[in-house]
Design a protein around this motif. Sequence first.
Motif, PDB file in Angstrom:
ATOM      1  N   ALA A   1       7.027   1.327   3.197  1.00  0.00           N
ATOM      2  CA  ALA A   1       6.820  -0.019   3.735  1.00  0.00           C
ATOM      3  C   ALA A   1       5.476  -0.112   4.438  1.00  0.00           C
ATOM      4  CB  ALA A   1       7.948  -0.387   4.701  1.00  0.00           C
ATOM      5  N   PHE A   2       5.106   0.952   5.137  1.00  0.00           N
ATOM      6  CA  PHE A   2       3.824   0.937   5.841  1.00  0.00           C
ATOM      7  C   PHE A   2       2.664   0.784   4.862  1.00  0.00           C
ATOM      8  CE2 PHE A   2       0.041   2.859   7.662  1.00  0.00           C
ATOM      9  CZ  PHE A   2      -0.061   2.158   8.852  1.00  0.00           C
ATOM     10  N   ALA A   3       2.680   1.560   3.792  1.00  0.00           N
ATOM     11  CA  ALA A   3       1.580   1.502   2.829  1.00  0.00           C
ATOM     12  C   ALA A   3       1.578   0.195   2.044  1.00  0.00           C
ATOM     13  CB  ALA A   3       1.670   2.695   1.873  1.00  0.00           C
ATOM     14  N   LEU A   4       2.744  -0.204   1.552  1.00  0.00           N
ATOM     15  CA  LEU A   4       2.843  -1.408   0.719  1.00  0.00           C
ATOM     16  C   LEU A   4       2.432  -2.655   1.497  1.00  0.00           C
ATOM     17  CD1 LEU A   4       3.800  -2.602  -2.034  1.00  0.00           C
ATOM     18  CD2 LEU A   4       6.035  -2.917  -0.974  1.00  0.00           C
ATOM     19  N   VAL A   5       2.972  -2.809   2.692  1.00  0.00           N
ATOM     20  CA  VAL A   5       2.679  -3.996   3.494  1.00  0.00           C
ATOM     21  C   VAL A   5       1.238  -3.974   3.994  1.00  0.00           C
ATOM     22  CG1 VAL A   5       3.341  -5.328   5.544  1.00  0.00           C
ATOM     23  CG2 VAL A   5       5.107  -4.301   4.089  1.00  0.00           C
ATOM     24  N   SER A   6       0.679  -2.795   4.214  1.00  0.00           N
ATOM     25  CA  SER A   6      -0.727  -2.700   4.616  1.00  0.00           C
ATOM     26  C   SER A   6      -1.637  -3.354   3.576  1.00  0.00           C
ATOM     27  CB  SER A   6      -1.144  -1.239   4.811  1.00  0.00           C
ATOM     28  OG  SER A   6      -0.549  -0.685   5.961  1.00  0.00           O
ATOM     29  N   ILE A   7      -1.389  -3.077   2.305  1.00  0.00           N
ATOM     30  CA  ILE A   7      -2.196  -3.660   1.236  1.00  0.00           C
ATOM     31  C   ILE A   7      -1.947  -5.173   1.142  1.00  0.00           C
ATOM     32  CG2 ILE A   7      -2.682  -3.644  -1.231  1.00  0.00           C
ATOM     33  CD1 ILE A   7      -3.638  -1.158   0.270  1.00  0.00           C
TER      34      ILE A   7
ATOM     35  N   THR B   1       8.474  -4.308  10.619  1.00  0.00           N
ATOM     36  CA  THR B   1       9.523  -5.288  10.340  1.00  0.00           C
ATOM     37  C   THR B   1      10.196  -4.982   9.010  1.00  0.00           C
ATOM     38  OG1 THR B   1       8.239  -6.945  11.541  1.00  0.00           O
ATOM     39  CG2 THR B   1      10.045  -7.746  10.182  1.00  0.00           C
ATOM     40  N   MET B   2       9.394  -4.693   7.993  1.00  0.00           N
ATOM     41  CA  MET B   2       9.975  -4.359   6.695  1.00  0.00           C
ATOM     42  C   MET B   2      10.783  -3.068   6.769  1.00  0.00           C
ATOM     43  SD  MET B   2      10.391  -5.491   3.689  1.00  0.00           S
ATOM     44  CE  MET B   2      11.917  -4.672   3.242  1.00  0.00           C
ATOM     45  N   ALA B   3      10.344  -2.121   7.577  1.00  0.00           N
ATOM     46  CA  ALA B   3      11.100  -0.877   7.737  1.00  0.00           C
ATOM     47  C   ALA B   3      12.479  -1.151   8.332  1.00  0.00           C
ATOM     48  CB  ALA B   3      10.327   0.094   8.617  1.00  0.00           C
ATOM     49  N   ILE B   4      12.565  -2.040   9.305  1.00  0.00           N
ATOM     50  CA  ILE B   4      13.852  -2.374   9.924  1.00  0.00           C
ATOM     51  C   ILE B   4      14.807  -2.986   8.903  1.00  0.00           C
ATOM     52  CG2 ILE B   4      15.002  -3.776  11.682  1.00  0.00           C
ATOM     53  CD1 ILE B   4      12.301  -3.601  13.276  1.00  0.00           C
TER      54      ILE B   4
ATOM     55  N   LEU C   1      10.656  -1.954  -3.972  1.00  0.00           N
ATOM     56  CA  LEU C   1       9.233  -2.273  -3.953  1.00  0.00           C
ATOM     57  C   LEU C   1       9.004  -3.758  -4.224  1.00  0.00           C
ATOM     58  CD1 LEU C   1       7.745   0.776  -5.898  1.00  0.00           C
ATOM     59  CD2 LEU C   1       7.787   0.415  -3.414  1.00  0.00           C
ATOM     60  N   VAL C   2       9.712  -4.287  -5.215  1.00  0.00           N
ATOM     61  CA  VAL C   2       9.573  -5.701  -5.556  1.00  0.00           C
ATOM     62  C   VAL C   2      10.071  -6.576  -4.407  1.00  0.00           C
ATOM     63  CG1 VAL C   2      10.334  -7.532  -7.126  1.00  0.00           C
ATOM     64  CG2 VAL C   2       9.726  -5.273  -8.031  1.00  0.00           C
ATOM     65  N   PHE C   3      11.254  -6.249  -3.901  1.00  0.00           N
ATOM     66  CA  PHE C   3      11.833  -7.047  -2.825  1.00  0.00           C
ATOM     67  C   PHE C   3      10.953  -7.014  -1.580  1.00  0.00           C
ATOM     68  CE2 PHE C   3      14.240  -7.413   1.072  1.00  0.00           C
ATOM     69  CZ  PHE C   3      14.845  -8.648   0.898  1.00  0.00           C
TER      70      PHE C   3
END
Length: 401
Positions: free
Chosen positions: A48-54, A111-114, A129-131
């Motif tokens: 989540a950290f990497a995906l949301v960072s981008i 937030t996504m991690a939670i 990943l899609v969601f």
Amino acid sequence: MVMDSGAIAWVLASTALVMIMTPGVGFFYGGLVRKKNFIDMITLSFVAFALVSIQWVLIGYSLAFGPDVGGFIGNLQYLGLNGVGMDPGPYSTLIPGMLYMVFQLVFATVTMAIVTSGFAERIKFSAYLVFALLWTTIVYDPLAHWVWGGGWTAQFGSIDFAGGTVVHISSGFAALALAIVIGKRVGYGKYAMEPANIPWSILGAVLLWFGWFGFNAGSAVAANGLAVNAFVTTNTATAAAAMTWLLVSWAHGGKPSSLGFISGAVAGLVAITPAAGYVTPLASIVIGAVAGVMCYGIMLWRQGKGIDESLDAWAVHGMGGLWGALATGIFASAAVNGYSGLLEGNVHQFIAQIVGAGSAVIYAFVVTYILATIVDKTIGLRVTEEEEYVGLDISQHGERA
């Protein structure tokens, strides 16, 4: 206005503190699931950290903090960080716009991690990943704009110092919606699903408590007295909630549970988040104590109803965030930050908190339910029963803890 080196240093440090919260959620959740899913839960958070960072750099920051469009969303002025650089940004004259951007980035990632609580031990990794990409774009970014980007709830007067509504209500009620859509784990309620490693969960809670000082005190976006107040109220409310949950669960269950203690701590962290820069330390004790009792009771209610949202993002983050948002409207003190609450006669502030928090509850739950259903009907949210039995560490990652 000349930028402030102390503010820059503090927000840089706070950004690093908040970053550690995302893998902290992974360790907290990882220790609570069965051993065969330990790697998967940690991986979901860190990915989540990497995906949301981008996502945040490309489009998320612009949607959340770009110039307002109809009170609902930001425009695409900052697409790909266009125009976001070393000059002061529109949200703080003390720090570079790019620093404010990356500080807000780590809020979006945690937030996504939670949210991963809602499908623990049964999510297909490709579907995740899609969601996660859809949810961050369609749920988190608009809510961040409503509250912090000049959107409609901010215009109405709702306040949220560090994310009780944006982060915790959104993630908690999203987790509840996901749990309903994806369904219970195989065997849930029929046989015990004991936590794999409570010491790892304790470590996760330590990282969360530590990182939360950046989360709340960093939201002053300056190295000043307001940051100090947020730091003290954060620690005080967390301690009160941890002790309250510990004592109540001890009286109810007969043992002083370490898991109960850390769950209470997280409930206190959540509840004080929207209020940290608006209330006094004495008020924070009340906010934390109520959160400890309330979130414990809601967890018991969830268990009694057989809802498999078993890492309790909804009970702790969703309901704790809701209480914190309302408590901000009750206990806000003009002496702290110029905002008064119900106890000081400001009825409108309390109403604004109800409207802001209530709209976030409805939006996060309904839109998450729709997104999860769409993903489920197209590519499928859930692993097969055989993959669930084997465990997601092996079936999704080919690894063993």
